[in-house]
Each structure stands twice: as structure tokens, then as C-alpha cells.
Design a protein around this motif. Sequence first.
Motif, PDB file in Angstrom:
ATOM      1  N   PRO A 115       0.844  -1.207   0.000  1.00  0.00           N
ATOM      2  CA  PRO A 115       0.000   0.000   0.000  1.00  0.00           C
ATOM      3  C   PRO A 115       0.876   1.252   0.000  1.00  0.00           C
ATOM      4  N   SER A 116       0.390   2.300  -0.633  1.00  0.00           N
ATOM      5  CA  SER A 116       1.122   3.564  -0.580  1.00  0.00           C
ATOM      6  C   SER A 116       1.066   4.123   0.839  1.00  0.00           C
ATOM      7  N   LEU A 117       1.974   5.032   1.143  1.00  0.00           N
ATOM      8  CA  LEU A 117       1.954   5.668   2.459  1.00  0.00           C
ATOM      9  C   LEU A 117       0.658   6.447   2.661  1.00  0.00           C
ATOM     10  N   ALA A 118       0.159   7.065   1.604  1.00  0.00           N
ATOM     11  CA  ALA A 118      -1.105   7.798   1.718  1.00  0.00           C
ATOM     12  C   ALA A 118      -2.247   6.858   2.086  1.00  0.00           C
ATOM     13  N   ASP A 119      -2.240   5.646   1.531  1.00  0.00           N
ATOM     14  CA  ASP A 119      -3.296   4.680   1.835  1.00  0.00           C
ATOM     15  C   ASP A 119      -3.247   4.226   3.295  1.00  0.00           C
ATOM     16  N   LEU A 120      -2.063   4.266   3.891  1.00  0.00           N
ATOM     17  CA  LEU A 120      -1.877   3.785   5.266  1.00  0.00           C
ATOM     18  C   LEU A 120      -1.841   4.919   6.287  1.00  0.00           C
ATOM     19  N   ALA A 121      -2.056   6.154   5.857  1.00  0.00           N
ATOM     20  CA  ALA A 121      -1.730   7.327   6.677  1.00  0.00           C
ATOM     21  C   ALA A 121      -2.363   7.309   8.064  1.00  0.00           C
ATOM     22  N   ASP A 122      -3.647   7.018   8.172  1.00  0.00           N
ATOM     23  CA  ASP A 122      -4.327   6.907   9.466  1.00  0.00           C
ATOM     24  C   ASP A 122      -4.026   8.097  10.378  1.00  0.00           C
ATOM     25  N   GLY A 123      -4.196   9.284   9.846  1.00  0.00           N
ATOM     26  CA  GLY A 123      -3.988  10.487  10.647  1.00  0.00           C
ATOM     27  C   GLY A 123      -2.668  11.176  10.417  1.00  0.00           C
ATOM     28  N   ALA A 124      -1.693  10.477   9.835  1.00  0.00           N
ATOM     29  CA  ALA A 124      -0.438  11.138   9.477  1.00  0.00           C
ATOM     30  C   ALA A 124      -0.680  12.019   8.256  1.00  0.00           C
ATOM     31  N   ARG A 125       0.058  13.121   8.170  1.00  0.00           N
ATOM     32  CA  ARG A 125      -0.088  13.996   7.006  1.00  0.00           C
ATOM     33  C   ARG A 125       0.881  13.542   5.922  1.00  0.00           C
ATOM     34  N   VAL A 126       0.338  13.002   4.837  1.00  0.00           N
ATOM     35  CA  VAL A 126       1.134  12.515   3.715  1.00  0.00           C
ATOM     36  C   VAL A 126       0.767  13.331   2.481  1.00  0.00           C
ATOM     37  N   ILE A 127       1.767  13.909   1.845  1.00  0.00           N
ATOM     38  CA  ILE A 127       1.578  14.628   0.590  1.00  0.00           C
ATOM     39  C   ILE A 127       2.219  13.799  -0.513  1.00  0.00           C
ATOM     40  N   GLY A 128       1.417  13.397  -1.486  1.00  0.00           N
ATOM     41  CA  GLY A 128       1.934  12.625  -2.607  1.00  0.00           C
ATOM     42  C   GLY A 128       2.494  13.542  -3.678  1.00  0.00           C
ATOM     43  N   LEU A 129       3.575  13.100  -4.299  1.00  0.00           N
ATOM     44  CA  LEU A 129       4.218  13.850  -5.373  1.00  0.00           C
ATOM     45  C   LEU A 129       4.411  12.876  -6.528  1.00  0.00           C
ATOM     46  N   CYS A 130       3.949  13.259  -7.724  1.00  0.00           N
ATOM     47  CA  CYS A 130       4.040  12.327  -8.843  1.00  0.00           C
ATOM     48  C   CYS A 130       4.146  13.107 -10.147  1.00  0.00           C
ATOM     49  N   SER A 131       4.343  12.377 -11.237  1.00  0.00           N
ATOM     50  CA  SER A 131       4.412  13.001 -12.557  1.00  0.00           C
ATOM     51  C   SER A 131       3.999  11.983 -13.606  1.00  0.00           C
ATOM     52  N   LEU A 132       3.857  12.468 -14.833  1.00  0.00           N
ATOM     53  CA  LEU A 132       3.577  11.591 -15.970  1.00  0.00           C
ATOM     54  C   LEU A 132       4.828  11.335 -16.805  1.00  0.00           C
ATOM     55  N   SER A 133       5.990  11.734 -16.298  1.00  0.00           N
ATOM     56  CA  SER A 133       7.210  11.647 -17.101  1.00  0.00           C
ATOM     57  C   SER A 133       7.618  10.216 -17.408  1.00  0.00           C
ATOM     58  N   THR A 160       5.499   7.531 -17.075  1.00  0.00           N
ATOM     59  CA  THR A 160       4.343   6.704 -17.419  1.00  0.00           C
ATOM     60  C   THR A 160       3.645   7.129 -18.704  1.00  0.00           C
ATOM     61  N   LEU A 161       3.931   8.340 -19.195  1.00  0.00           N
ATOM     62  CA  LEU A 161       3.293   8.807 -20.427  1.00  0.00           C
ATOM     63  C   LEU A 161       4.298   9.546 -21.305  1.00  0.00           C
ATOM     64  N   SER A 162       4.783  10.706 -20.841  1.00  0.00           N
ATOM     65  CA  SER A 162       5.748  11.479 -21.629  1.00  0.00           C
ATOM     66  C   SER A 162       6.428  12.523 -20.759  1.00  0.00           C
ATOM     67  N   PRO A 163       7.767  12.545 -20.727  1.00  0.00           N
ATOM     68  CA  PRO A 163       8.449  13.604 -19.982  1.00  0.00           C
ATOM     69  C   PRO A 163       8.324  14.966 -20.648  1.00  0.00           C
ATOM     70  N   GLY A 164       8.114  14.984 -21.963  1.00  0.00           N
ATOM     71  CA  GLY A 164       8.023  16.249 -22.672  1.00  0.00           C
ATOM     72  C   GLY A 164       6.783  17.057 -22.336  1.00  0.00           C
ATOM     73  N   LEU A 165       5.752  16.416 -21.803  1.00  0.00           N
ATOM     74  CA  LEU A 165       4.550  17.149 -21.402  1.00  0.00           C
ATOM     75  C   LEU A 165       4.784  17.969 -20.139  1.00  0.00           C
ATOM     76  N   ARG A 166       5.804  17.605 -19.354  1.00  0.00           N
ATOM     77  CA  ARG A 166       6.149  18.316 -18.119  1.00  0.00           C
ATOM     78  C   ARG A 166       4.946  18.430 -17.180  1.00  0.00           C
ATOM     79  N   ILE A 167       4.322  17.303 -16.897  1.00  0.00           N
ATOM     80  CA  ILE A 167       3.191  17.260 -15.974  1.00  0.00           C
ATOM     81  C   ILE A 167       3.653  16.638 -14.664  1.00  0.00           C
ATOM     82  N   GLY A 168       3.706  17.454 -13.615  1.00  0.00           N
ATOM     83  CA  GLY A 168       3.951  16.969 -12.267  1.00  0.00           C
ATOM     84  C   GLY A 168       2.831  17.458 -11.373  1.00  0.00           C
ATOM     85  N   TYR A 169       2.577  16.754 -10.280  1.00  0.00           N
ATOM     86  CA  TYR A 169       1.441  17.149  -9.452  1.00  0.00           C
ATOM     87  C   TYR A 169       1.630  16.705  -8.007  1.00  0.00           C
ATOM     88  N   ALA A 170       0.999  17.474  -7.128  1.00  0.00           N
ATOM     89  CA  ALA A 170       0.941  17.143  -5.709  1.00  0.00           C
ATOM     90  C   ALA A 170      -0.464  16.678  -5.377  1.00  0.00           C
TER      91      ALA A 170
END
Length: 372
Positions: free
Chosen positions: A196-214, A216-226
Motif C-alpha cells: 500500500p502507498s503511504l497515503a493509503d496507510l496514513a491513518d492520521g499522518a499527514r502525507v503529501i503525494g508527489l508524482c508526474s507523468l514523465s 508513465t506517459l511522456s516527460p516532454g509534457l512536463r506534468i507533475g502534481y501534488a
Amino acid sequence: MNEMNSSAGLVPLTRGIPPIETIPSAALADCARELLAKDAGRLFQYAALGGNKGDALLREQLGRQHSCDPEGIFVGNGSLQVLDLLCAELRPNGDFEVVVESPTYDRALGIFRRHGATLLGVPVQPDGMDIEQLEALLTRHRPTLIYTIADFQNPSGVTLSTAKRHRLLALAREHDMIVVEDLPYRALRYHGRSPPSLADLADGARVIGLCSLSKTLSPGLRIGYAMTDAATARSLAHRAENTYLCASPLCQGIAARALSQGLMDVSLAQTRQTLAARHDAAWRVAHRLLGDALMARPDGGYFMSALLPCAFSETQLITRASDRGVALTPGSHFFPPDRVPAQHFFLRIPFQSLGADRLALALEAVVDATGA
């Protein structure tokens, strides 16, 4: 060889660039043409300001993909820029201490340093961060956040075990720390089941996810997200507006259309199939040539790693490797300064773009260059 990876003629054991054959370029071009035929005026204009967290359809698709609230998603120009904005958002007025895995992603370390952070390195074991050492560290420090790449870590390749995920989150709750979980490789599992991801297990802990499509899809799109709470996402949007106004509406539109049409699912399946074969061949080669120096056998991602005894300085070793036809990233770049291994060279092995024969030649050259 992709010339972005190294100097001409050298085998690149350097960057983790997606192989061009894993990027669905033709399908993405079709998405772009379809979008521009319908909505070119909007896509070539600034996005609306006033707390714009990103393209609404894209955030909806990302929320569905990660099973999270789209209102808590902020989209920026790649995940490194999002991490930079997060540091500005989370940095306290006083001391800014950040727990990092040792080793960890070198560019993330650079961002933390630019924000004046004191880096608290915790060694990585075959099953992830050494939680006992983290516990000991927390008796002496009060860090603001923990930065972790819990799945197929860059640069080591290790994955944090489920048991350690629970313990890390318990410590985060106890010590009121924010966990930043960087997820660029989580979808690239080739064998076994994902914890499980840390966010899935958080149970009250503050978890901020950071990810991108670089990856999994294309780095040239420059899509990152929180992936965070709605209030933090809004605050990040305002910081972004004061920095660069908005991320590209065109790139976000292409990504949104690709996700809504199921293109990323198809692309991911093909990417996993391609890279699984390279992973398996690379592991056989690396295990034969490096043996116990390998840190762990990854079951996904882009990287393997080894800690090699070395009779030379890092600068000398990199020169010796270059003379033998191999380009290396300095291993010290992946560590806080007080955690750089002595009399050893940390070798990150990006296997995603190399065939087994070429990798074998490169690793043989590196072993020879160490003089050990």
C-alpha cells in the motif's frame, strides 16, 4: 544511445530517461491534433488565474487514477517544480530540517539545499529506510518533513516494506512530521504485488503525494502534481501564479485527453512488458558481475545500484571509467555531505535503456576502473 544521457561515444550509466519506444508519441500527437481542432483559442491562451490548480479534466483523471479528491490535486511543470513550491509552502520560519533517505534523488537534495534545509540522512537497507536509525535521529532533531521515494527508489532501486511503512507513519504522527511521498516509479512494477502507498496507510499522518507523468506517459509534457488537501493545493496554485502564472494549458489538455481515452493504461502495459525483459536481463548481468556489492534486487522502476570498493577518488574513478568508454554520475551527489560512503563508489545503474550485452561491457569497465 540517447545523446542526452552522456558524452558522445560513452555508454551512459547516468540519467533515467524513458526509452523513446515507451513514449506513445503518435497517439499523443493525435490527441494534440484533436484538441487543437476544437479548442485552439483556449489552449494557446493563459489559463484563468485566481487559484488555478490545473486543468479540471486532468485533475479529475488523476484523482480517479490515485483514488483521491481532485480538489486536493495541484498540477505544475514537472514534479521537481512542485517540490520546490512545496518547500516554500512548508518551510517554517525557524530551522528547516528534512529527513531524506541516504542515498536519495540528487535533484531533490538540491532543492532542499536551496531552501536552506538541514539534511538529515537515514541509511537505506534492502527493504528501505533504516527505521531504527530514524528513531534515534528523532531523539536529537525535530524535522519538518520526511522525503521518501518508497517504491523502486531513485537511485538505489529499493522498495520500503509494508512493515516499515507502518513504522515510519507512526513516527510521523508521534513527531508531527509531514511525509512527502514521491511516486514516479510506483506504476512501473514488473514482478510481485505493490505494498500500500503511504497515503493509503496514513491513518492520521499527514502525507503529501508527489508524482508526474514523465515515466508513465511522456516527460516532454512536463506534468507533475501534488496530492494533498484542498487548502494546500490552493496555496500552491497562488504561489505558482506569483512565479510563472500557469502551467501549459496545451500540455495539460493533451495529458487529460490521453488519460480520459485510456491511452496511459495501454502505454503502461506496453512499457511494463518492455522494461520487465530489460530488468530481468540486467539483473542477471549485474548479479554475475557485482554480486554482493548490489544493494537489492528491485522488482520495478529504472534503477539498480551497487556500493563498490574503490582505490581512487571519485573524480579519478569517473575519469578512469570515461577512458574505458563509460559515463557515470558522481555517487556522492546522492548523499547528504556527512553520509557519503568512504573508500567506496556508489554506482547507480539505469537499466531501462541498455541491452544486456552493452550493460555487461559497461559494468566490466567500471569494475576495472575501481582498481579494487
